[in-house]
Design a protein around this motif. Sequence first.
Motif, PDB file in Angstrom:
ATOM      1  N   LYS A   9      43.007  36.470  26.295  1.00 14.53           N
ATOM      2  CA  LYS A   9      41.952  35.993  27.191  1.00 14.53           C
ATOM      3  C   LYS A   9      42.454  34.772  27.941  1.00 14.53           C
ATOM      4  O   LYS A   9      43.007  33.847  27.344  1.00 14.53           O
ATOM      5  CB  LYS A   9      40.704  35.628  26.373  1.00 14.53           C
ATOM      6  N   GLY A  50      35.179  33.581  34.150  1.00 14.09           N
ATOM      7  CA  GLY A  50      34.627  33.500  35.492  1.00 14.09           C
ATOM      8  C   GLY A  50      34.942  32.211  36.237  1.00 14.09           C
ATOM      9  O   GLY A  50      35.083  32.220  37.464  1.00 14.09           O
ATOM     10  N   GLY A  51      35.043  31.104  35.509  1.00 12.43           N
ATOM     11  CA  GLY A  51      35.313  29.817  36.137  1.00 12.43           C
ATOM     12  C   GLY A  51      34.429  29.578  37.340  1.00 12.43           C
ATOM     13  O   GLY A  51      33.221  29.872  37.318  1.00 12.43           O
ATOM     14  N   HIS A  55      30.434  31.954  37.549  1.00 10.06           N
ATOM     15  CA  HIS A  55      29.396  31.090  36.986  1.00 10.06           C
ATOM     16  C   HIS A  55      28.426  30.463  37.984  1.00 10.06           C
ATOM     17  O   HIS A  55      27.214  30.555  37.776  1.00 10.06           O
ATOM     18  CB  HIS A  55      30.034  30.008  36.104  1.00 10.06           C
ATOM     19  N   ALA A  58      26.096  33.216  39.288  1.00  7.80           N
ATOM     20  CA  ALA A  58      25.207  33.709  38.219  1.00  7.80           C
ATOM     21  C   ALA A  58      24.089  32.699  37.959  1.00  7.80           C
ATOM     22  O   ALA A  58      22.927  33.059  37.762  1.00  7.80           O
ATOM     23  CB  ALA A  58      26.013  33.955  36.951  1.00  7.80           C
ATOM     24  N   THR A  79      27.422  38.097  42.075  1.00  9.02           N
ATOM     25  CA  THR A  79      28.135  37.630  40.867  1.00  9.02           C
ATOM     26  C   THR A  79      29.288  38.588  40.575  1.00  9.02           C
ATOM     27  O   THR A  79      30.431  38.166  40.355  1.00  9.02           O
ATOM     28  CB  THR A  79      27.176  37.568  39.651  1.00  9.02           C
ATOM     29  N   MET A  83      33.442  38.020  40.801  1.00 11.66           N
ATOM     30  CA  MET A  83      34.372  38.335  39.705  1.00 11.66           C
ATOM     31  C   MET A  83      35.463  39.318  40.152  1.00 11.66           C
ATOM     32  O   MET A  83      36.607  39.194  39.725  1.00 11.66           O
ATOM     33  CB  MET A  83      33.609  38.877  38.490  1.00 11.66           C
ATOM     34  N   GLY A 139      34.731  38.651  32.261  1.00  8.22           N
ATOM     35  CA  GLY A 139      33.310  38.382  32.085  1.00  8.22           C
ATOM     36  C   GLY A 139      32.617  38.866  33.348  1.00  8.22           C
ATOM     37  O   GLY A 139      33.147  38.700  34.445  1.00  8.22           O
ATOM     38  N   ASP A 140      31.427  39.461  33.201  1.00 10.90           N
ATOM     39  CA  ASP A 140      30.835  40.134  34.358  1.00 10.90           C
ATOM     40  C   ASP A 140      29.308  40.141  34.258  1.00 10.90           C
ATOM     41  O   ASP A 140      28.742  39.904  33.183  1.00 10.90           O
ATOM     42  CB  ASP A 140      31.367  41.586  34.383  1.00 10.90           C
ATOM     43  N   ALA A 141      28.668  40.451  35.371  1.00  4.73           N
ATOM     44  CA  ALA A 141      27.239  40.755  35.364  1.00  4.73           C
ATOM     45  C   ALA A 141      27.145  42.216  34.940  1.00  4.73           C
ATOM     46  O   ALA A 141      27.847  43.059  35.501  1.00  4.73           O
ATOM     47  CB  ALA A 141      26.658  40.547  36.755  1.00  4.73           C
ATOM     48  N   LEU A 152      27.750  39.072  30.676  1.00  4.29           N
ATOM     49  CA  LEU A 152      28.621  39.360  29.529  1.00  4.29           C
ATOM     50  C   LEU A 152      29.806  38.403  29.632  1.00  4.29           C
ATOM     51  O   LEU A 152      30.550  38.441  30.615  1.00  4.29           O
ATOM     52  CB  LEU A 152      29.097  40.823  29.600  1.00  4.29           C
ATOM     53  N   SER A 153      29.952  37.552  28.647  1.00  2.00           N
ATOM     54  CA  SER A 153      31.066  36.595  28.707  1.00  2.00           C
ATOM     55  C   SER A 153      32.378  37.289  28.338  1.00  2.00           C
ATOM     56  O   SER A 153      32.393  38.254  27.573  1.00  2.00           O
ATOM     57  CB  SER A 153      30.819  35.425  27.753  1.00  2.00           C
ATOM     58  N   GLY A 154      33.458  36.765  28.874  1.00  2.00           N
ATOM     59  CA  GLY A 154      34.778  37.284  28.519  1.00  2.00           C
ATOM     60  C   GLY A 154      35.032  37.147  27.029  1.00  2.00           C
ATOM     61  O   GLY A 154      35.719  37.979  26.431  1.00  2.00           O
ATOM     62  N   ASP A 155      34.444  36.122  26.404  1.00  2.00           N
ATOM     63  CA  ASP A 155      34.670  35.906  24.970  1.00  2.00           C
ATOM     64  C   ASP A 155      34.009  36.989  24.124  1.00  2.00           C
ATOM     65  O   ASP A 155      34.605  37.480  23.171  1.00  2.00           O
ATOM     66  CB  ASP A 155      34.151  34.521  24.566  1.00  2.00           C
ATOM     67  N   VAL A 216      27.549  29.024  32.073  1.00  2.00           N
ATOM     68  CA  VAL A 216      26.349  29.661  31.539  1.00  2.00           C
ATOM     69  C   VAL A 216      26.559  30.337  30.187  1.00  2.00           C
ATOM     70  O   VAL A 216      25.611  30.760  29.567  1.00  2.00           O
ATOM     71  CB  VAL A 216      25.732  30.667  32.546  1.00  2.00           C
TER      72      VAL A 216
HETATM   73  O1  IP8 Z   1      33.729  32.813  31.944  1.00  2.00           O
HETATM   74  C1  IP8 Z   1      31.345  34.987  32.457  1.00  2.00           C
HETATM   75  O2  IP8 Z   1      32.566  35.037  31.740  1.00  2.00           O
HETATM   76  P1  IP8 Z   1      33.158  33.780  30.950  1.00  2.00           P
HETATM   77  C2  IP8 Z   1      31.570  35.493  33.867  1.00  2.00           C
HETATM   78  O3  IP8 Z   1      34.194  34.348  30.048  1.00  2.00           O
HETATM   79  C3  IP8 Z   1      30.369  35.368  34.762  1.00  2.00           C
HETATM   80  O4  IP8 Z   1      32.019  33.157  30.192  1.00  2.00           O
HETATM   81  C4  IP8 Z   1      30.062  36.518  35.584  1.00  2.00           C
HETATM   82  C5  IP8 Z   1      29.622  34.314  34.864  1.00  2.00           C
END
Ligand code: IP8
Length: 269
Positions: A9, A50-51, A55, A58, A79, A83, A139-141, A152-155, A216
Amino acid sequence: MSVKPTVLKLGGSVITNKEKPLTPNMPAIERLTREILRANVSPLVLVHGGGSFGHPVAEQYGIRAGYKDSSQIMGFSKTHQAMTKLNKLIVDSLINHNIPAVEVQPSSCVVTKAGRIQSMEEKPLKKMLEIGFVPILYGDAVLDSETGFAILSGDQLVSSLAIRLDAYRIIVGVDVNGLYTADPKTDPSARLIQHITLEELKNLEHKIEGSKVTDVTGGMFGKMRELTPAVEHGIQAIIVNATKPNRVYKALKGEKVVGTIIEKGETIE
Ligand code: IP8
Protein backbone atom coordinates in the motif's frame (compact mmCIF):
# COMPACT_ATOMS: atom_id res chain seq x y z
CA MET A 1 -1.52 -19.38 -7.19
CA SER A 2 1.64 -21.20 -6.11
CA VAL A 3 3.53 -18.21 -4.67
CA LYS A 4 1.73 -16.04 -2.14
CA PRO A 5 1.35 -12.41 -3.23
CA THR A 6 2.78 -9.39 -1.48
CA VAL A 7 0.32 -6.56 -0.97
CA LEU A 8 1.90 -3.10 -1.05
CA LYS A 9 0.00 0.00 0.00
CA LEU A 10 1.27 3.46 -0.88
CA GLY A 11 -0.33 6.11 1.29
CA GLY A 12 -1.91 9.22 -0.15
CA SER A 13 0.44 11.36 1.94
CA VAL A 14 3.37 9.84 0.04
CA ILE A 15 2.16 10.00 -3.55
CA THR A 16 0.34 13.37 -3.35
CA ASN A 17 0.87 16.72 -1.76
CA LYS A 18 -1.82 16.43 0.93
CA GLU A 19 -2.02 20.18 1.48
CA LYS A 20 -2.72 21.06 -2.18
CA PRO A 21 -5.89 19.65 -3.82
CA LEU A 22 -5.33 17.40 -6.83
CA THR A 23 -1.54 17.65 -6.66
CA PRO A 24 0.49 14.49 -7.23
CA ASN A 25 4.00 14.03 -5.89
CA MET A 26 5.52 12.92 -9.18
CA PRO A 27 9.12 12.58 -7.94
CA ALA A 28 7.87 10.21 -5.20
CA ILE A 29 5.74 8.22 -7.66
CA GLU A 30 8.69 7.86 -10.04
CA ARG A 31 11.13 6.88 -7.28
CA LEU A 32 8.74 4.30 -5.83
CA THR A 33 8.19 2.88 -9.32
CA ARG A 34 11.96 2.39 -9.62
CA GLU A 35 12.09 0.74 -6.18
CA ILE A 36 9.28 -1.65 -7.18
CA LEU A 37 11.07 -2.39 -10.45
CA ARG A 38 14.37 -3.05 -8.70
CA ALA A 39 12.82 -5.28 -6.03
CA ASN A 40 11.16 -7.38 -8.74
CA VAL A 41 8.69 -9.06 -6.35
CA SER A 42 6.05 -11.28 -7.91
CA PRO A 43 3.12 -11.75 -7.43
CA LEU A 44 2.49 -8.18 -6.31
CA VAL A 45 -0.71 -6.25 -5.69
CA LEU A 46 -0.50 -2.49 -5.27
CA VAL A 47 -3.10 -0.38 -3.48
CA HIS A 48 -2.86 3.38 -3.13
CA GLY A 49 -4.59 5.97 -1.03
CA GLY A 50 -6.45 9.12 -2.00
CA GLY A 51 -4.37 11.95 -0.53
CA SER A 52 -5.27 15.31 -2.02
CA PHE A 53 -7.23 13.66 -4.84
CA GLY A 54 -10.08 11.62 -3.31
CA HIS A 55 -10.34 13.07 0.18
CA PRO A 56 -11.18 16.75 -0.37
CA VAL A 57 -13.86 15.88 -2.96
CA ALA A 58 -15.34 13.09 -0.80
CA GLU A 59 -15.49 15.47 2.14
CA GLN A 60 -17.02 18.30 0.13
CA TYR A 61 -19.97 16.09 -0.86
CA GLY A 62 -20.27 14.07 2.36
CA ILE A 63 -19.80 10.80 0.46
CA ARG A 64 -18.66 8.91 3.53
CA ALA A 65 -21.98 9.60 5.28
CA GLY A 66 -23.84 7.79 2.50
CA TYR A 67 -26.56 8.86 0.11
CA LYS A 68 -28.71 11.60 1.63
CA ASP A 69 -29.64 13.79 -1.34
CA SER A 70 -29.24 13.89 -5.10
CA SER A 71 -26.60 16.64 -5.02
CA GLN A 72 -24.15 13.99 -3.78
CA ILE A 73 -24.47 11.91 -6.94
CA MET A 74 -22.13 14.24 -8.84
CA GLY A 75 -19.88 14.17 -5.77
CA PHE A 76 -19.60 10.39 -6.00
CA SER A 77 -18.67 10.66 -9.69
CA LYS A 78 -16.14 13.40 -8.97
CA THR A 79 -14.57 11.47 -6.07
CA HIS A 80 -14.14 8.41 -8.26
CA GLN A 81 -12.90 10.59 -11.12
CA ALA A 82 -10.27 12.17 -8.85
CA MET A 83 -9.10 8.69 -7.82
CA THR A 84 -8.88 7.45 -11.41
CA LYS A 85 -6.76 10.51 -12.29
CA LEU A 86 -4.30 9.69 -9.51
CA ASN A 87 -4.40 6.00 -10.40
CA LYS A 88 -3.59 6.77 -14.02
CA LEU A 89 -0.42 8.64 -13.01
CA ILE A 90 0.73 5.60 -11.05
CA VAL A 91 -0.24 3.03 -13.68
CA ASP A 92 1.46 5.15 -16.39
CA SER A 93 4.63 5.44 -14.34
CA LEU A 94 4.74 1.65 -13.76
CA ILE A 95 4.03 0.81 -17.40
CA ASN A 96 6.69 3.31 -18.53
CA HIS A 97 9.13 1.27 -16.45
CA ASN A 98 7.96 -1.97 -18.04
CA ILE A 99 5.92 -3.15 -15.04
CA PRO A 100 2.70 -4.81 -16.31
CA ALA A 101 0.30 -2.74 -14.18
CA VAL A 102 -3.45 -3.04 -14.68
CA GLU A 103 -5.96 -0.79 -12.93
CA VAL A 104 -8.69 -2.58 -10.97
CA GLN A 105 -11.50 -0.21 -10.00
CA PRO A 106 -12.81 -0.94 -6.50
CA SER A 107 -16.07 0.89 -7.32
CA SER A 108 -16.74 -1.77 -9.97
CA CYS A 109 -15.87 -4.88 -7.98
CA VAL A 110 -16.63 -4.10 -4.33
CA VAL A 111 -19.93 -3.49 -2.51
CA THR A 112 -19.82 -2.42 1.12
CA LYS A 113 -22.42 -2.71 3.88
CA ALA A 114 -22.36 0.29 6.22
CA GLY A 115 -18.85 1.05 4.99
CA ARG A 116 -17.43 -2.45 5.41
CA ILE A 117 -16.63 -4.73 2.47
CA GLN A 118 -19.59 -7.04 1.90
CA SER A 119 -18.61 -8.58 -1.42
CA MET A 120 -15.72 -8.42 -3.83
CA GLU A 121 -15.37 -9.87 -7.32
CA GLU A 122 -11.95 -11.47 -6.95
CA LYS A 123 -11.78 -13.76 -9.95
CA PRO A 124 -10.24 -11.27 -12.43
CA LEU A 125 -7.75 -10.22 -9.77
CA LYS A 126 -6.63 -13.80 -9.10
CA LYS A 127 -6.36 -14.49 -12.80
CA MET A 128 -4.25 -11.35 -13.29
CA LEU A 129 -1.85 -12.47 -10.59
CA GLU A 130 -1.57 -15.95 -12.09
CA ILE A 131 -0.58 -14.47 -15.44
CA GLY A 132 1.91 -12.04 -13.93
CA PHE A 133 0.12 -8.69 -14.02
CA VAL A 134 0.44 -6.21 -11.19
CA PRO A 135 -3.12 -5.16 -10.27
CA ILE A 136 -3.37 -1.59 -8.99
CA LEU A 137 -6.32 -0.78 -6.73
CA TYR A 138 -7.08 2.26 -4.61
CA GLY A 139 -9.30 3.74 -1.94
CA ASP A 140 -12.50 4.66 -3.76
CA ALA A 141 -16.11 5.78 -3.60
CA VAL A 142 -18.11 2.52 -3.68
CA LEU A 143 -21.73 1.40 -3.66
CA ASP A 144 -23.09 0.40 -0.26
CA SER A 145 -26.03 -1.96 0.33
CA GLU A 146 -27.18 -0.04 3.40
CA THR A 147 -26.18 3.59 2.91
CA GLY A 148 -26.23 3.90 -0.89
CA PHE A 149 -22.57 4.68 -1.15
CA ALA A 150 -19.50 4.91 1.04
CA ILE A 151 -15.78 5.59 1.05
CA LEU A 152 -13.70 2.45 0.98
CA SER A 153 -10.26 3.22 2.36
CA GLY A 154 -7.16 1.73 0.79
CA ASP A 155 -6.33 0.30 4.22
CA GLN A 156 -9.57 -1.69 4.52
CA LEU A 157 -9.02 -2.86 0.98
CA VAL A 158 -5.44 -3.98 1.70
CA SER A 159 -6.49 -6.08 4.67
CA SER A 160 -9.40 -7.68 2.84
CA LEU A 161 -7.31 -8.36 -0.28
CA ALA A 162 -4.53 -9.89 1.78
CA ILE A 163 -6.99 -12.34 3.36
CA ARG A 164 -8.80 -13.15 0.10
CA LEU A 165 -5.56 -13.65 -1.83
CA ASP A 166 -3.83 -15.46 1.05
CA ALA A 167 -1.01 -12.91 0.97
CA TYR A 168 2.52 -13.54 2.10
CA ARG A 169 2.98 -10.08 3.53
CA ILE A 170 1.51 -6.59 3.68
CA ILE A 171 3.78 -3.56 3.29
CA VAL A 172 2.27 -0.20 4.14
CA GLY A 173 4.21 2.86 2.96
CA VAL A 174 3.36 6.00 4.91
CA ASP A 175 5.02 9.38 5.62
CA VAL A 176 6.36 8.48 9.08
CA ASN A 177 8.85 5.80 10.07
CA GLY A 178 6.20 3.49 11.48
CA LEU A 179 4.07 3.30 14.58
CA TYR A 180 5.13 5.62 17.38
CA THR A 181 4.16 5.79 21.02
CA ALA A 182 2.80 9.32 20.23
CA ASP A 183 2.49 11.54 17.15
CA PRO A 184 6.12 12.10 16.03
CA LYS A 185 5.09 15.22 14.10
CA THR A 186 4.06 17.06 17.26
CA ASP A 187 5.57 15.16 20.19
CA PRO A 188 9.40 15.04 20.42
CA SER A 189 9.24 12.25 23.03
CA ALA A 190 7.53 9.92 20.51
CA ARG A 191 9.37 6.58 20.20
CA LEU A 192 9.29 4.24 17.20
CA ILE A 193 7.84 0.80 17.94
CA GLN A 194 9.81 -1.73 15.88
CA HIS A 195 7.65 -4.74 16.60
CA ILE A 196 4.18 -5.06 18.04
CA THR A 197 1.68 -7.86 18.57
CA LEU A 198 -2.08 -7.42 18.27
CA GLU A 199 -2.44 -7.64 22.04
CA GLU A 200 0.14 -4.88 22.57
CA LEU A 201 -1.53 -2.83 19.87
CA LYS A 202 -4.87 -3.00 21.68
CA ASN A 203 -3.23 -1.68 24.84
CA LEU A 204 -1.70 1.21 22.90
CA GLU A 205 -4.91 2.26 21.17
CA HIS A 206 -5.79 5.12 23.48
CA LYS A 207 -2.34 6.71 23.10
CA ILE A 208 -2.32 7.08 19.32
CA GLU A 209 -3.70 10.28 17.83
CA GLY A 210 -5.66 10.53 14.59
CA SER A 211 -4.25 12.34 11.56
CA LYS A 212 -4.48 16.13 11.82
CA VAL A 213 -4.94 16.89 8.14
CA THR A 214 -8.13 16.24 6.15
CA ASP A 215 -8.45 12.48 6.02
CA VAL A 216 -11.96 11.09 6.05
CA THR A 217 -10.73 7.60 6.87
CA GLY A 218 -8.69 8.41 9.98
CA GLY A 219 -5.01 8.55 10.84
CA MET A 220 -2.37 6.12 11.96
CA PHE A 221 -4.47 4.19 14.42
CA GLY A 222 -7.26 3.75 11.91
CA LYS A 223 -4.59 2.20 9.70
CA MET A 224 -3.56 -0.25 12.42
CA ARG A 225 -7.13 -1.18 13.17
CA GLU A 226 -7.76 -1.91 9.50
CA LEU A 227 -4.73 -4.19 9.29
CA THR A 228 -5.83 -6.23 12.31
CA PRO A 229 -8.09 -8.77 10.49
CA ALA A 230 -5.26 -9.70 8.11
CA VAL A 231 -2.72 -9.91 10.93
CA GLU A 232 -5.19 -12.06 12.92
CA HIS A 233 -5.24 -14.28 9.86
CA GLY A 234 -1.50 -14.83 10.31
CA ILE A 235 -0.29 -12.34 7.69
CA GLN A 236 2.63 -10.17 8.79
CA ALA A 237 2.32 -6.44 8.15
CA ILE A 238 5.15 -3.93 8.07
CA ILE A 239 4.79 -0.18 8.09
CA VAL A 240 7.63 1.81 6.54
CA ASN A 241 8.35 5.40 5.61
CA ALA A 242 7.82 5.50 1.85
CA THR A 243 8.99 9.13 1.64
CA LYS A 244 12.50 7.87 2.47
CA PRO A 245 14.38 6.27 -0.44
CA ASN A 246 14.86 2.49 -0.36
CA ARG A 247 12.59 1.73 2.60
CA VAL A 248 9.89 0.26 0.35
CA TYR A 249 12.57 -1.50 -1.70
CA LYS A 250 14.08 -3.12 1.41
CA ALA A 251 10.66 -4.10 2.74
CA LEU A 252 9.79 -5.70 -0.60
CA LYS A 253 13.05 -7.63 -0.59
CA GLY A 254 12.48 -8.73 3.02
CA GLU A 255 15.65 -6.93 4.13
CA LYS A 256 16.04 -5.34 7.56
CA VAL A 257 14.47 -1.89 7.42
CA VAL A 258 13.39 0.90 9.77
CA GLY A 259 9.68 0.40 10.39
CA THR A 260 7.06 -1.33 12.52
CA ILE A 261 6.32 -5.02 12.13
CA ILE A 262 2.85 -6.10 13.27
CA GLU A 263 2.37 -9.77 14.00
CA LYS A 264 -0.31 -11.90 15.54
CA GLY A 265 1.89 -12.95 18.45
CA GLU A 266 0.92 -15.18 21.36
CA THR A 267 -2.72 -15.27 22.34
CA ILE A 268 -3.14 -15.49 26.10
CA GLU A 269 -6.57 -16.92 26.85
O1 IP8 B 1 -6.62 7.41 1.30
C1 IP8 B 1 -9.72 6.82 0.48
O2 IP8 B 1 -8.57 6.00 0.55
P1 IP8 B 1 -7.43 6.20 1.66
C2 IP8 B 1 -9.87 7.37 -0.92
O3 IP8 B 1 -6.64 4.94 1.61
C3 IP8 B 1 -11.00 8.35 -1.08
O4 IP8 B 1 -8.13 6.39 2.97
C4 IP8 B 1 -11.83 8.19 -2.25
C5 IP8 B 1 -11.25 9.33 -0.27
